[in-house]
Design an enzyme around this catalytic site. Sequence first.
Site, PDB file in Angstrom:
ATOM      1  N   CYS A  99      16.872  24.080 -50.542  1.00 23.94           N
ATOM      2  CA  CYS A  99      16.192  25.264 -51.063  1.00 23.94           C
ATOM      3  C   CYS A  99      16.389  26.453 -50.120  1.00 23.94           C
ATOM      4  O   CYS A  99      16.923  26.313 -49.021  1.00 23.94           O
ATOM      5  CB  CYS A  99      14.701  24.986 -51.216  1.00 23.94           C
ATOM      6  SG  CYS A  99      14.000  24.469 -49.637  1.00 23.94           S
ATOM      7  N   CYS A 129      15.037  26.171 -46.616  1.00 25.91           N
ATOM      8  CA  CYS A 129      15.888  25.370 -45.711  1.00 25.91           C
ATOM      9  C   CYS A 129      16.933  26.274 -45.056  1.00 25.91           C
ATOM     10  O   CYS A 129      17.224  26.155 -43.868  1.00 25.91           O
ATOM     11  CB  CYS A 129      16.628  24.270 -46.457  1.00 25.91           C
ATOM     12  SG  CYS A 129      15.569  23.246 -47.455  1.00 25.91           S
ATOM     13  N   ASP A 140      63.924 -10.803 -47.717  1.00 21.77           N
ATOM     14  CA  ASP A 140      63.090 -11.754 -48.439  1.00 21.77           C
ATOM     15  C   ASP A 140      63.374 -11.564 -49.926  1.00 21.77           C
ATOM     16  O   ASP A 140      63.425 -10.431 -50.397  1.00 21.77           O
ATOM     17  CB  ASP A 140      61.619 -11.448 -48.122  1.00 21.77           C
ATOM     18  CG  ASP A 140      60.696 -12.449 -48.761  1.00 21.77           C
ATOM     19  OD1 ASP A 140      61.065 -13.630 -48.805  1.00 21.77           O
ATOM     20  OD2 ASP A 140      59.614 -12.041 -49.224  1.00 21.77           O
ATOM     21  N   ASP A 155      58.094  -7.566 -48.423  1.00 25.93           N
ATOM     22  CA  ASP A 155      57.075  -6.736 -49.067  1.00 25.93           C
ATOM     23  C   ASP A 155      55.837  -6.561 -48.193  1.00 25.93           C
ATOM     24  O   ASP A 155      54.852  -5.967 -48.611  1.00 25.93           O
ATOM     25  CB  ASP A 155      56.711  -7.275 -50.451  1.00 25.93           C
ATOM     26  CG  ASP A 155      56.243  -8.706 -50.409  1.00 25.93           C
ATOM     27  OD1 ASP A 155      55.975  -9.202 -49.297  1.00 25.93           O
ATOM     28  OD2 ASP A 155      56.139  -9.341 -51.473  1.00 25.93           O
ATOM     29  N   ASP A 185      55.150 -11.931 -45.125  1.00 30.11           N
ATOM     30  CA  ASP A 185      56.228 -12.111 -44.149  1.00 30.11           C
ATOM     31  C   ASP A 185      55.998 -11.266 -42.902  1.00 30.11           C
ATOM     32  O   ASP A 185      56.934 -10.886 -42.209  1.00 30.11           O
ATOM     33  CB  ASP A 185      57.604 -11.823 -44.774  1.00 30.11           C
ATOM     34  CG  ASP A 185      57.567 -10.685 -45.747  1.00 30.11           C
ATOM     35  OD1 ASP A 185      56.661  -9.851 -45.603  1.00 30.11           O
ATOM     36  OD2 ASP A 185      58.432 -10.633 -46.633  1.00 30.11           O
TER      37      ASP A 185
END
Lengths: 744, 119
Positions: free
Chosen positions: A15, A18, A430, A627, A631
């Site tokens: 407000c 504040c 891989d 990926d 691995d």
Amino acid sequence: MAQSKQTFTLSGASCASCVNKIERALQRLPGVAEARVNLAEKTVAVRGTAAADACVQAIENAGYGAALARVGERELREQQRQVDRAHYRELLWRAGLALALGGPLMAWGLLTGEMSVHNPAQQLAWGAVGLLTLAVLIYCGGHFFTGAWKAFRHHNANMDTLIALGTGTAWAFSMLVVLAPQLLPALARHVYFEASAMIIGLINLGQALEIRARGRTSAAVEKLLQLQDATARVLRDGEEVDVPVEQVQLGDRLRVRPGEKVPVDGTVIEGSSLVDESMLTGEPLPVQKSEGDFLSSGTLNRNGTLLFTAEKVGAETRLAQIIEMVKSAQNSRVPIARLADTISAVFVPVVMIVAVLAALAWFNWGPEPKVAHMLVVATAVLIIACPCALGLATPMSVMVGVGKGAEHGVLVRNGKALQQASKLTTLVVDKTGTLTEGRPRVTDLQADGDEQELLRLLASLEQASEHPLAEAIVAEARERGMRLGKVQDFEAITAHGVAGTVDGRALLFGNRKLMQRENVDVAQWREAAGALAAKGRTAIYAAIDGEAAGIIAVADPLREDAKSAIKRLKRLGLEIQMLTGDNRATAEAVAAQLGIDAVHAELLPEDKESIVAELQAKGGHVGMAGDGINDAPALARAQVGFAIGAGTDVAIETADVTLMRSSLHGVADAIELSRATLRNIKQNLFGAFVYNTLGIPIAAGLLYPLTGSLLSPVIAGAAMALSSVTVVSNANRLRLFKPSEVSA
Amino acid sequence: MSLLINLLGLALIAGIVWWFWLAKRRPSVEAAEPAALILVKDGVYEPERIHIAAGAETKLHFLREDPSPCAEYVVFADLDVSAQLAVGRETLVHLPPLAAGEYEFTCQMRMYRGRLVVE
């Protein structure tokens, strides 16, 4: 301390009262010149010299919460750009002023040859010029002198030391000639004011050009930063408020409309839209996003409106992490630079010693006028030596190279990885998820009896498994509309298969080793399995109640571009080896299709690391592409681990090189780029070494017996200014890097 | 006269060696705690030696006043840590827990040089 503006995010302020309380609390704080609350944005901007901690404390004492708002990367860049622009203009102005004095003086000397002091009139005239030159030295080159003095006090010597010593010595000697010419032999009564002014002018000019060239080296990070929007539309108290992206809090709800960029990472809570993620993943097709889906900042919302919750903000977003990684890698050292680093640490004092030795040599053994020659060689040696070229040789190339990598979706962790990647001789790949899509599907089903029933039983069993092949079986059964049964006594037997009971029937599903272990005779299916393997499909044996019941073949489709990428990698001179848990026949069929040199099949996950280690023990420089999911040990063991993971968080954290594009072409791009960068670094280092090792002896008068003259300190200054510009410009050539043509 | 100039030259060389190498090794150079503001100006970090505790995360506070591009980055090469320093604004550099020893920090060109002493 200079005044600065700091912004804090507020909590608990709702407000107008504040606002007053917070502003008053801050204004009572020593060092706060102005405090202004923005209630809509829930922020307070504080201008002054007060420390951030003190401001936060004052706001908290007033009964509210506060935190220093993050300074946006983009804001920092903009500030740096402004600083660079102002500094560039200032350097040009200084250069212009110094050259405006030095140029005419030099022309006078060349045209008339009258730069000596032999009578009071000349003393007076040159004295005035000396004072003008002093003004130029202080105004245009004062920073060299203060820098040199500060470094000296810290027992350091840098480029400023050389410039200050060179120009200072020339000026001081000239003033000695003006004030007390009788102390020097007639031939040595020469003034060098033009050299001081010209050198200061040329070096300022060189630094200005360097700023322009250096600005271009960070173009890649600029591009990444441009992906981020400066503001976000946040829902606060039922209203949509545009706030700076730095002020978005975790848990905020945000709206993103068609054509807008996603400002922070989060999860969709309402709406549906196509989102273009190509800038982060390299995936060219937009992805459909709806409730529950994850959004990454920097991606582009195409056609719908999305409401989402902020889950990662500021430095935590994936885009911010990518930018941070690129910036960090851009500043990391490359092992090849170690020699240059060692030399540059002792370079300046060594040059000072060389200058003194050269001056003494000319004094003892040189022709007349010895004193003048001493001064010319000492000044020229000090000025021509360029520690900047040595110091800049590597960082500039790494900066451009790493940035260029990011533009092509190749994120390099550091300079060491960049150097290692250029030396690779073997690439271990891989299979699953790297050469293949990583999404297996059922291709064949053969059974003794009812094929449908066999599939239903096996899919019921595989529901409990997390193996990718299991997903394919379950998906196939669901597609066929089967209702799956309940599994009991499920057991996953690593590298063999699975076992369990469904509808009271004991099932075994796995490879030949599993059947051998359980004494199931699969002789009747061996031929069919061999034929499927020859097509690159993985045949899995099934047994019911201890009897062989059939086989199911699963295949993971090859990535469309795997073959052309392998071809490119082989053209780069790499030996390609494939790792897979598949049986040998399937693996060899895939390898033959792709042109892979060697295959390691039927592997357990932990075998991958030992294969990489074996290849290294044989002397290979081994790269590993995977990926990044299962691995990690092999990726870490390899000299360079390439994670092909579309930029997953895990991969970004662990791999040496992360490829945002899910393609092996990224590995080829990375290797080509690392070779180009290393070549560029070597050119720069070679140039810097050659420049200094040739320049310094020439400045010391090595060519005097041939040419009969000494190198002018002005020429030395021009060469020095140009040398660092040349290094930065050569590094900028890397911006033209393009990956080699892709052919199928 | 000739002897004097030669002696002066040799004394200058001895002075350079002493000042830039021998005297530098003495630990009398000023040092500071990590909370101190490290000023980046005129080619030097001030203070240039920072003492920090081993095994704990540390935040260093840099304030760059030199607008030249050389001062733009501070690089801890051994730690793979670097930071872009804003002009006229305090920049925090976060360091991971470190083992005892000395670590150099420099600008990109290694003209600015400082030392982190971890004890």
